[in-house]
Design an enzyme around this catalytic site. Structure first.
Site, mmCIF file in Angstrom:
data_model
loop_
_atom_site.group_PDB
_atom_site.id
_atom_site.type_symbol
_atom_site.label_atom_id
_atom_site.label_comp_id
_atom_site.label_asym_id
_atom_site.label_seq_id
_atom_site.Cartn_x
_atom_site.Cartn_y
_atom_site.Cartn_z
ATOM 1 N N TYR A 55 0.828 -1.214 0.000
ATOM 2 C CA TYR A 55 0.000 0.000 0.000
ATOM 3 C C TYR A 55 0.861 1.263 0.000
ATOM 4 O O TYR A 55 0.481 2.283 -0.576
ATOM 5 C CB TYR A 55 -0.984 -0.018 1.190
ATOM 6 C CG TYR A 55 -2.100 -1.001 0.946
ATOM 7 C CD1 TYR A 55 -2.054 -2.295 1.462
ATOM 8 C CD2 TYR A 55 -3.170 -0.673 0.116
ATOM 9 C CE1 TYR A 55 -3.049 -3.217 1.195
ATOM 10 C CE2 TYR A 55 -4.170 -1.596 -0.167
ATOM 11 C CZ TYR A 55 -4.103 -2.858 0.369
ATOM 12 O OH TYR A 55 -5.080 -3.784 0.081
ATOM 13 N N HIS A 110 -14.794 0.299 -0.739
ATOM 14 C CA HIS A 110 -13.608 -0.516 -0.414
ATOM 15 C C HIS A 110 -12.581 0.280 0.379
ATOM 16 O O HIS A 110 -11.429 -0.140 0.498
ATOM 17 C CB HIS A 110 -12.968 -1.058 -1.698
ATOM 18 C CG HIS A 110 -13.807 -2.110 -2.364
ATOM 19 N ND1 HIS A 110 -13.589 -2.520 -3.656
ATOM 20 C CD2 HIS A 110 -14.876 -2.817 -1.934
ATOM 21 C CE1 HIS A 110 -14.469 -3.457 -3.975
ATOM 22 N NE2 HIS A 110 -15.280 -3.635 -2.952
ATOM 23 N N CYS A 118 -6.928 2.474 13.216
ATOM 24 C CA CYS A 118 -6.184 1.939 14.364
ATOM 25 C C CYS A 118 -6.938 0.761 14.969
ATOM 26 O O CYS A 118 -8.120 0.872 15.309
ATOM 27 C CB CYS A 118 -6.019 3.052 15.405
ATOM 28 S SG CYS A 118 -5.232 2.486 16.937
ATOM 29 N N GLY A 177 -16.099 1.348 -15.776
ATOM 30 C CA GLY A 177 -14.725 0.902 -15.544
ATOM 31 C C GLY A 177 -14.560 -0.192 -14.519
ATOM 32 O O GLY A 177 -13.609 -0.179 -13.733
HETATM 33 N N1 APR Z 1 -11.620 3.093 -19.787
HETATM 34 C C1 APR Z 1 -12.701 2.323 -19.457
HETATM 35 N N2 APR Z 1 -12.593 1.084 -18.916
HETATM 36 C C2 APR Z 1 -11.344 0.625 -18.693
HETATM 37 C C3 APR Z 1 -10.184 1.362 -19.002
HETATM 38 C C4 APR Z 1 -10.363 2.654 -19.568
HETATM 39 N N3 APR Z 1 -9.324 3.434 -19.886
HETATM 40 N N4 APR Z 1 -9.088 0.604 -18.684
HETATM 41 C C5 APR Z 1 -9.568 -0.554 -18.179
HETATM 42 N N5 APR Z 1 -10.915 -0.556 -18.199
HETATM 43 C C6 APR Z 1 -11.820 -1.601 -17.735
HETATM 44 C C7 APR Z 1 -11.324 -3.002 -17.972
HETATM 45 O O1 APR Z 1 -11.767 -3.474 -19.247
HETATM 46 C C8 APR Z 1 -11.989 -3.783 -16.830
HETATM 47 O O2 APR Z 1 -13.283 -4.245 -17.225
HETATM 48 O O3 APR Z 1 -11.929 -1.454 -16.329
HETATM 49 C C9 APR Z 1 -12.159 -2.733 -15.727
HETATM 50 C C10 APR Z 1 -11.168 -2.911 -14.587
HETATM 51 O O4 APR Z 1 -11.462 -4.136 -13.963
HETATM 52 P P1 APR Z 1 -10.599 -4.603 -12.706
HETATM 53 O O5 APR Z 1 -9.146 -4.415 -13.018
HETATM 54 O O6 APR Z 1 -11.104 -5.957 -12.317
HETATM 55 O O7 APR Z 1 -10.943 -3.544 -11.574
HETATM 56 P P2 APR Z 1 -12.274 -3.467 -10.704
HETATM 57 O O8 APR Z 1 -13.453 -3.989 -11.474
HETATM 58 O O9 APR Z 1 -12.360 -2.093 -10.169
HETATM 59 O O10 APR Z 1 -11.957 -4.491 -9.493
HETATM 60 C C11 APR Z 1 -12.908 -4.553 -8.457
HETATM 61 O O11 APR Z 1 -11.410 -5.977 -7.205
HETATM 62 O O12 APR Z 1 -9.289 -6.463 -6.484
HETATM 63 C C12 APR Z 1 -10.481 -5.887 -6.129
HETATM 64 O O13 APR Z 1 -10.712 -4.269 -4.459
HETATM 65 C C13 APR Z 1 -10.306 -4.440 -5.779
HETATM 66 O O14 APR Z 1 -11.899 -2.654 -6.064
HETATM 67 C C14 APR Z 1 -11.236 -3.720 -6.732
HETATM 68 C C15 APR Z 1 -12.204 -4.807 -7.149
HETATM 69 ZN ZN ZN Z 2 -5.447 4.438 18.068
#
Ligand code: APR
Ligand code: ZN
Length: 236
Positions: A55, A110, A118, A177
């Site tokens: 992180y 999230h 803490c 996204g």
């Molecule tokens: N514009 C639009 N969409 C996009 C772009 C872009 N420039 N770049 C990537 N994407 C799309 C991808 O096609 C995909 O479908 O965004 C999506 C990203 O998917 P993930 O990487 O799985 O991310 P997310 O869906 O936010 O993951 C959900 O999983 O690991 C956990 O806690 C983490 O909040 C996260 C959760």
């Molecule tokens: Zn504390």
């Protein structure tokens, strides 16, 4: 005019063009790290240093000068500002680019990587510094009790009642996204459909949940989100 209550859900794809990695794209975060090593309570108990390092690196990336909100973040903030009825933006992202773009009616289901929690006193406080196993809590001065204020796999996302209520009332659900891999967020479209809402997916490509959406627009968020918002504001 029929009350038009909007819920927007965003995922890592909305921040991709700001320079933040997504999780499941080819070069995504989960292609370089294992969830079990850096994003579960068990990982933190077993090896807190490794989790802090994960992180700390992402927080430093977010705070690097070149990472700024993009046109999709700006369009969603403008939609909130100009929308005459209820509006809620639910993000799975732990970055603060929606806030920096001006979004206020926002829930981080999230958590947020610029905050720490803490384990001793429960205080959640802003934090941009690297965290370590020796970090001291500003609220109770305990040491070694701080963790990133983020939701790990196996933990309950935040503000689920608030989100569920908004989904049950909404007329329009827009997903931006997100790949539809992770619940409960991936199930929000089903709740919106049950509420009789219009459901729209704005994504680079069809997500795992695409068949649950009435409409889909595909392309880069900085292109398709401003276009969609402009059309919506032209005829609310
Ligand atoms: N514009 C639009 N969409 C996009 C772009 C872009 N420039 N770049 C990537 N994407 C799309 C991808 O096609 C995909 O479908 O965004 C999506 C990203 O998917 P993930 O990487 O799985 O991310 P997310 O869906 O936010 O993951 C959900 O999983 O690991 C956990 O806690 C983490 O909040 C996260 C959760
Ligand atoms: Zn504390």
């Amino acid at each position: 005019m029929k009350a038009r209550r909007i819920v927007v859900l965003t995922g890592a794809g909305v921040s991709q063009e700001s320079g933040l990695d997504t999780f499941r794209d080819a070069d995504g975060i989960w292609s370089r790290y294992r969830v079990e090593d850096v994003a579960t309570p068990e990982a933190f108990a077993r090896n807190p240093r490794q989790v802090h390092d994960f992180y700390n690196l992402r927080r430093r990336n977010l705070l690097a000068g070149h990472v700024k909100p993009n046109a999709a973040h700006a369009a969603l903030a403008e939609l909130e500002r100009r929308w005459p009825d209820e509006f809620l933006l639910v993000t799975q992202n732990i970055d603060d680019l929606h806030e920096r773009a001006g979004s206020r009616k926002l829930v981080h289901m999230h958590g947020e990587m610029r905050k720490v929690r803490c384990a001793a006193c429960g205080a959640v406080t802003a934090n941009d510094a690297d965290l370590s196993v020796d970090s001291v809590c500003d609220a109770c001065t305990s040491s070694g009790t701080l963790r990133p204020h983020v939701v790990w796999f196996g933990e309950m996302p935040l503000e689920m009642e608030h989100i569920g209520g908004a989904l049950a009332r909404c007329n329009l659900f827009i997903s931006v996204g997100t790949s539809g891999n992770v619940y409960p967020a991936a199930g929000f479209v089903a709740e919106a459909n049950a509420a009789g809402a219009r459901t729209v997916e704005l994504n680079l490509e069809p997500s795992l949940s695409h068949s649950h959406f009435a409409e889909g627009r595909y392309g880069k968020a900085t292109a398709i989100v401003p276009d969609f918002v402009a059309a919506l504001l032209a005829k609310p």
